[in-house]
Structure formats: structure tokens, C-alpha cells
Design a protein around this motif. Sequence first.
Motif, PDB file in Angstrom:
ATOM      1  N   THR A  58       0.840  -1.195   0.000  1.00  0.00           N
ATOM      2  CA  THR A  58       0.000   0.000   0.000  1.00  0.00           C
ATOM      3  C   THR A  58       0.872   1.240   0.000  1.00  0.00           C
ATOM      4  O   THR A  58       1.785   1.375   0.821  1.00  0.00           O
ATOM      5  CB  THR A  58      -0.928   0.022   1.237  1.00  0.00           C
ATOM      6  N   TRP A  59       0.575   2.140  -0.919  1.00  0.00           N
ATOM      7  CA  TRP A  59       1.233   3.441  -1.007  1.00  0.00           C
ATOM      8  C   TRP A  59       0.468   4.393  -0.101  1.00  0.00           C
ATOM      9  O   TRP A  59      -0.752   4.544  -0.222  1.00  0.00           O
ATOM     10  CB  TRP A  59       1.232   3.923  -2.443  1.00  0.00           C
ATOM     11  N   ILE A  60       1.175   5.041   0.830  1.00  0.00           N
ATOM     12  CA  ILE A  60       0.542   5.868   1.858  1.00  0.00           C
ATOM     13  C   ILE A  60       1.115   7.272   1.831  1.00  0.00           C
ATOM     14  O   ILE A  60       2.316   7.463   1.626  1.00  0.00           O
ATOM     15  CB  ILE A  60       0.741   5.242   3.265  1.00  0.00           C
ATOM     16  N   ARG A  61       0.246   8.252   2.065  1.00  0.00           N
ATOM     17  CA  ARG A  61       0.657   9.648   2.239  1.00  0.00           C
ATOM     18  C   ARG A  61       0.364  10.035   3.683  1.00  0.00           C
ATOM     19  O   ARG A  61      -0.748   9.877   4.163  1.00  0.00           O
ATOM     20  CB  ARG A  61      -0.108  10.549   1.269  1.00  0.00           C
ATOM     21  N   GLN A  62       1.391  10.530   4.402  1.00  0.00           N
ATOM     22  CA  GLN A  62       1.238  10.903   5.818  1.00  0.00           C
ATOM     23  C   GLN A  62       1.692  12.329   6.028  1.00  0.00           C
ATOM     24  O   GLN A  62       2.738  12.743   5.531  1.00  0.00           O
ATOM     25  CB  GLN A  62       2.051   9.959   6.710  1.00  0.00           C
ATOM     26  N   ARG A  68      -2.815   9.509   8.077  1.00  0.00           N
ATOM     27  CA  ARG A  68      -2.414   8.743   6.906  1.00  0.00           C
ATOM     28  C   ARG A  68      -3.577   8.573   5.929  1.00  0.00           C
ATOM     29  O   ARG A  68      -4.728   8.435   6.334  1.00  0.00           O
ATOM     30  CB  ARG A  68      -1.897   7.361   7.309  1.00  0.00           C
ATOM     31  N   LYS A  69      -3.224   8.580   4.645  1.00  0.00           N
ATOM     32  CA  LYS A  69      -4.199   8.331   3.594  1.00  0.00           C
ATOM     33  C   LYS A  69      -3.627   7.301   2.642  1.00  0.00           C
ATOM     34  O   LYS A  69      -2.527   7.475   2.102  1.00  0.00           O
ATOM     35  CB  LYS A  69      -4.528   9.615   2.834  1.00  0.00           C
ATOM     36  N   ALA A  70      -4.369   6.203   2.439  1.00  0.00           N
ATOM     37  CA  ALA A  70      -3.934   5.175   1.496  1.00  0.00           C
ATOM     38  C   ALA A  70      -4.158   5.680   0.079  1.00  0.00           C
ATOM     39  O   ALA A  70      -5.278   6.029  -0.301  1.00  0.00           O
ATOM     40  CB  ALA A  70      -4.698   3.887   1.743  1.00  0.00           C
ATOM     41  N   VAL A  71      -3.085   5.734  -0.699  1.00  0.00           N
ATOM     42  CA  VAL A  71      -3.176   6.205  -2.080  1.00  0.00           C
ATOM     43  C   VAL A  71      -3.596   5.071  -3.004  1.00  0.00           C
ATOM     44  O   VAL A  71      -4.474   5.241  -3.857  1.00  0.00           O
ATOM     45  CB  VAL A  71      -1.820   6.782  -2.539  1.00  0.00           C
ATOM     46  N   ALA A  72      -2.978   3.901  -2.841  1.00  0.00           N
ATOM     47  CA  ALA A  72      -3.296   2.753  -3.689  1.00  0.00           C
ATOM     48  C   ALA A  72      -2.685   1.504  -3.088  1.00  0.00           C
ATOM     49  O   ALA A  72      -1.679   1.572  -2.370  1.00  0.00           O
ATOM     50  CB  ALA A  72      -2.757   2.965  -5.108  1.00  0.00           C
ATOM     51  N   THR A  73      -3.290   0.362  -3.389  1.00  0.00           N
ATOM     52  CA  THR A  73      -2.750  -0.935  -2.987  1.00  0.00           C
ATOM     53  C   THR A  73      -2.620  -1.806  -4.221  1.00  0.00           C
ATOM     54  O   THR A  73      -3.556  -1.896  -5.032  1.00  0.00           O
ATOM     55  CB  THR A  73      -3.667  -1.626  -1.961  1.00  0.00           C
ATOM     56  N   VAL A  74      -1.455  -2.429  -4.384  1.00  0.00           N
ATOM     57  CA  VAL A  74      -1.209  -3.298  -5.536  1.00  0.00           C
ATOM     58  C   VAL A  74      -0.721  -4.650  -5.041  1.00  0.00           C
ATOM     59  O   VAL A  74      -0.218  -4.778  -3.921  1.00  0.00           O
ATOM     60  CB  VAL A  74      -0.171  -2.679  -6.499  1.00  0.00           C
ATOM     61  N   ASP A  75      -0.878  -5.674  -5.908  1.00  0.00           N
ATOM     62  CA  ASP A  75      -0.478  -7.036  -5.514  1.00  0.00           C
ATOM     63  C   ASP A  75       0.962  -7.290  -5.904  1.00  0.00           C
ATOM     64  O   ASP A  75       1.272  -8.072  -6.807  1.00  0.00           O
ATOM     65  CB  ASP A  75      -1.413  -8.069  -6.143  1.00  0.00           C
ATOM     66  N   ALA A  76       1.865  -6.597  -5.229  1.00  0.00           N
ATOM     67  CA  ALA A  76       3.301  -6.750  -5.450  1.00  0.00           C
ATOM     68  C   ALA A  76       4.011  -6.491  -4.130  1.00  0.00           C
ATOM     69  O   ALA A  76       3.556  -5.670  -3.323  1.00  0.00           O
ATOM     70  CB  ALA A  76       3.792  -5.771  -6.517  1.00  0.00           C
ATOM     71  N   PRO A  77       5.124  -7.166  -3.858  1.00  0.00           N
ATOM     72  CA  PRO A  77       5.869  -6.907  -2.616  1.00  0.00           C
ATOM     73  C   PRO A  77       6.486  -5.515  -2.632  1.00  0.00           C
ATOM     74  O   PRO A  77       6.980  -5.051  -3.663  1.00  0.00           O
ATOM     75  CB  PRO A  77       6.945  -7.994  -2.593  1.00  0.00           C
ATOM     76  N   CYS A  78       6.450  -4.835  -1.488  1.00  0.00           N
ATOM     77  CA  CYS A  78       6.957  -3.462  -1.408  1.00  0.00           C
ATOM     78  C   CYS A  78       8.411  -3.347  -1.835  1.00  0.00           C
ATOM     79  O   CYS A  78       8.823  -2.316  -2.366  1.00  0.00           O
ATOM     80  CB  CYS A  78       6.789  -2.922   0.014  1.00  0.00           C
TER      81      CYS A  78
END
Length: 364
Positions: A58-62, A68-78
Motif C-alpha cells: 500500500t502506497w501511503i501519504r502521511q 495517513r491516507k492510502a493512495v493505492a494498494t497493488v499485488d506486489a511486494p513493497c
Amino acid sequence: MLRRLGPAFFLGSVLLCGACKKSEDPAPTTPPAPRPTAEPTATFTLSLLQDAPASGCTWIRQDTTGTRKAVATVDAPCEQVDLAWSADGKQGVLVDRGHGATPPRAWKVDFESDQGPLPFSLPTEGHTDSVGFDAQGHTVALVSQLEGLTRKAERGEEFFVVDGRRLPVPETEGSAGLAHAFRREGEQWRRVESVATVYETEDAPGTTALATATQLVSSTSGQDPEVPTATELPEGSEDAVRLDAVVKDKGHTEFGTWVSLETHGGPLYAWRAARELPVLMPPLRWELSDRLAEPESLSLSPTSVVELRVRGSLLLVTSDHGARIYDTRTKKRIAHLDDVHDARFWPKPRTVTAAIPSGTSAAQ
């Protein structure tokens, strides 16, 4: 015989009494100097990656308050995800670099409408090494190619043939190949630049040989302008000797050297390990009350690899799974984050005037 008192006597008495009265008046007081007010702590916004269920990310903006606000979640390891921002700050891209037989993938996000992540295809030619934005907001991909090349020799000179043009093969160590820049126009990719380059050596330029690579903005796979320059301290120099005297045990046996990085509050010292690709590590030290001290509550393993970024008076220290933010003026820690990846300052929107090369090929 009585003496008559003349006018001079009475005049002197009046003046004397006036002087006495004047001496009794309180002296004027000087108003106290105003107390200096402390500068407010600078605000900040961070970009973070955090593990999501089922091996996702999950890409997060804090912001400064910790919201915190979740920008996007993708099915890939960080660990495999790169990020990019458009210059106007309205769009973003997530790229899964892939691994082994798994090819790279990419998604686009619209920050204003919260639309996304929307997957989009990558160039089919070669291997996509990175994706970013040009100054006009177009999505651009940098591609490496080592297979399927047209390679010829003539009069003792070797060259690649690209769109009918000859690109001389570099005469240097490593694996010679091509690097391409593609610009996305609608749903299609158009190649805007090609160069001959070298891969698979420590100092191989790879896709950085492309002029386009220097014109992309705000990407985690490119150079970060907020990473300060690390200046090596010569062995035996006053600062190096002082650091060695203070730090008796570094907590690791990595060969390297002390380096100095400038911040708003003076130099920060770190250990640069001389690996194949040099990295910064603890110990970290800076001046605090006329002594060298570790940044407050750093709490990082001595074997951690760290990245340092400076924005104004703020210092961001990141490791594999954590981040610390300091006010370099007060030397106080003002925020800490654990269990996050690739923490960095959220890029500020900016105006960029550079343009992508108009030609389709160039010789390296």
C-alpha cells in the motif's frame, strides 16, 4: 546687625529646591527586551510503502499530524515497487520491477480524483527498468535491451542498427546493448530515443545513458535532489580523529570511511561502507552542546543501511523498515515510523520546462 537678603539668595534657594525635587523623581525605566520566540517546527508530508495482506503493498501519504491516507494498494511486494510523481503533483505511477521470470507491471493513480490504481501495459521491446513522467506530464518508460539486437561489423567497426541508423558498439568492459526511451501517447508507446550503452558492470551506465533519463521528474528510481552530498573525511583529519575517539565500537566491522553531510543545523557524520555499491550506515553523529552525539532516539541496528534526506530544517533518516524525522535546529526527533518501506518526502509540485528529445535515435 541684621543683613538684608538679596534677590540672589532667593533665586539660589528656588534652584536648589528644584534640583532636590528633580533628584527624588524615579529614573526612567528601559522596557525589557522581548523574549526570542522559537521557530515553529516545519511541516512535512511523507510518502510511505507498507506491507498489505496477500503479499501486497500500500502506497501511503502521511502528514505532520500523523494522519495517513492510502493512495493505492497493488499485488506486489513493497521491496519491488518503485514510485513516480508528475511535475504538477496530480498523477502518480507504481511500478512492480518484477523478479526472475515475472515481468514488470505498472499502475497509474490520479491523486485529485482518487482514481486508481489503473493498470497499464509497458513497452514490449526489451525490459522496462523504470517509469516516470516528463515535464509535460506524459508517462515515459526507460527500457534496456540485450537480446534481439541487430549487430553488424564493417571495416573493423561494430555497430547496432536501429530504425536504419548505426549506433557504434561501445568499446569497454561489460555487456553492450541498447537503451530506449518510450513515451506513452494515448494507449500506445512511441520510441523517442535510442542509444548504445553498456550493462552488467559496477559503473555501467545502462539506461542512464539516455538524455531522457535526466529529464524525468520525481521518481524513486532516479536521483533524489533532497539527498545531501556526502563528503569524505580524509583519514587522520581533525574530524575523523575526533569521531574515532568518540566512537570506540561501531557495532560492525564494515570497511569504509567517515563522511560529512550538511544540514540546516550543521554537519551530520555517518559511516560509508565500501561495498560494491557504497552505502551509509551507523554510527551517526552530530554536534550537540559542544559534543558529538547520536541523533535522539535513533534506535536503529548498527548494521542497518540508511538513507538520509534533507528538506529545509528537516532531516529524514530511513532504514529498510523504519524512518525517523529530526528538526536539525533543535536536534530533536519529531516523528518516528516503524514497519514502513522507502519513506521519503512527498515531492512538491513544480514547473519544469525541459523537453524530451524529438529525435528517435542518438549515438552513445
